[in-house]
Design an enzyme around this catalytic site. Structure first.
Site, PDB file in Angstrom:
ATOM      1  N   SER A 180       0.832  -1.199   0.000  1.00  0.00           N
ATOM      2  CA  SER A 180       0.000   0.000   0.000  1.00  0.00           C
ATOM      3  C   SER A 180       0.866   1.247   0.000  1.00  0.00           C
ATOM      4  CB  SER A 180      -0.899   0.011   1.239  1.00  0.00           C
ATOM      5  OG  SER A 180      -1.560   1.260   1.389  1.00  0.00           O
TER       6      SER A 180
ATOM      7  N   TYR B  57      -2.798  -1.191  10.049  1.00  0.00           N
ATOM      8  CA  TYR B  57      -2.811  -1.677   8.667  1.00  0.00           C
ATOM      9  C   TYR B  57      -1.437  -1.512   8.023  1.00  0.00           C
ATOM     10  CZ  TYR B  57      -3.978  -1.687   3.655  1.00  0.00           C
ATOM     11  OH  TYR B  57      -4.010  -1.936   2.305  1.00  0.00           O
TER      12      TYR B  57
END
Length: 252
Positions: free
Chosen positions: A144, A157
C-alpha cells in the site's frame, strides 16, 4: 502447442484482484483465483475470463485461516488438472482487509485479524505454493501507499503492509536460485469497495485524493490490474525485489 500460463490470484472476485484476473486473461493467462464470500461475483469473473478466451477456476478461501491452507492446496491441484497444467507460473497475493481504527483504540482482536489476513496468511500460503510454482515464475505481493506516506488512523494496517515489503525482498533473495522474481506493488487510493468504498463513494474523500495526486484523480481497479499483468510479462522478469508504487503520483 505452447502450454497456457497459469496464475493464482487471491481475492480475485472483486476490486484489484478481479481486474488482475481479467487483464491476465487478455494476455492469454488462465487463473485460479480465490474468493472469501462473494461467490456470485466469482462466477461473473469466471464467465468474463471465458469471454476473453482464457479459463478461470474460482476456489473459496479464507486466507486468514492458516489451518485451511493444506486443504486449499489439494483443491488447487485438482483445478490445475482441469486446466491441463502441472504447476503455476504466477502468484499474486492480493487478498487483504483494511483497518482505520485510531492507534489508541486498536484492539488485540483487530490487530490479530490484520496479522492473520495481511501477513501470516500471505507468508504461509506462499510457503505452501512454492512446490507448485514453476522455476522462472513470478510472485507479486500487494502492499500500500501508506508504507511511504502516513495516512490518518492506518497504523495497524500499515505495519503489516510494511512487513510484506520486507518479506518480498527476502523471498526475492531466496528464490533467485530458481529464477523466480518477487516484487511488491503498492497501490495508492483506489475506487473500490475496500475500506467501505470510501474513496469511490465519498465525494469529499474523492476530491481530497484527487487534489493530492499528480495525475488529478484517485486510481481505478483497471490501473492496478493492467500494471500487475504487465509486470508479470516475460519482458519484466529482470525487475526483482522492488517496491513499485502505483498511485498516480500521490503525496509527492
Amino acid at each position: 502447442m505452447t502450454q497456457r500460463k497459469v496464475a493464482v490470484v487471491t481475492g480475485g472476485s472483486r476490486g484489484l484482484g478481479r481486474s488482475t484476473v481479467l487483464n491476465l486473461a487478455k494476455r492469454g493467462v488462465s487463473s485460479i483465483f480465490t474468493y472469501h464470500s462473494a461467490e456470485d461475483e466469482a462466477r461473473s469473473v469466471t464467465a468474463l475470463v471465458k469471454d476473453a478466451g482464457a479459463t478461470a477456476v474460482s476456489l473459496q478461501l479464507d486466507t486468514g485461516d492458516v489451518s485451511s491452507l493444506a486443504g486449499f492446496v489439494e483443491r488447487l491441484k485438482t483445478a490445475l488438472v482441469k486446466l491441463g497444467a502441472e504447476g503455476i507460473d504466477y502468484l499474486v497475493n492480493n487478498a487483504g482487509i483494511s483497518n482505520h481504527t485510531t492507534f489508541l483504540e486498536v484492539t488485540e482482536e483487530e490487530l490479530d485479524k490484520l496479522y492473520d489476513v495481511n501477513f501470516k496468511g500471505v507468508f504461509f500460503l506462499t510457503q505452501k505454493l512454492l512446490p507448485l510454482l514453476n522455476d522462472g515464475g513470478s510472485i507479486v505481493n500487494i502492499s500500500s501507499g501508506v508504507t511511504r506516506f502516513v495516512n490518518p488512523d492506518s497504523t495497524a494496517y500499515a505495519v503489516f503492509k510494511g512487513a510484506i515489503e520486507v518479506f518480498t525482498r527476502y523471498l526475492a533473495h531466496d528464490l533467485g536460485k530458481r529464477n523466480i522474481n518477487v516484487n511488491t506493488v503498492a497501490p495508492g487510493a483506489i475506487q473500490t469497495d475496500f475500506s467501505g468504498g470510501v474513496v469511490r463513494d465519498n465525494p469529499a474523500v474523492n476530491k481530497l485524493v484527487s487534489e493530492m495526486t499528480a495525475l488529478g484523480r484517485p486510481g481505478l481497479p483497471e490501473d492496478i490490474g493492467q500494471m500487475i499483468a504487465s509486470l508479470l510479462s516475460d519482458g519484466n522478469h529482470w525487475v526483482n525485489a522492488q517496491r513499485i508504487e502505483v498511485s498516480g503520483g500521490m503525496r509527492l
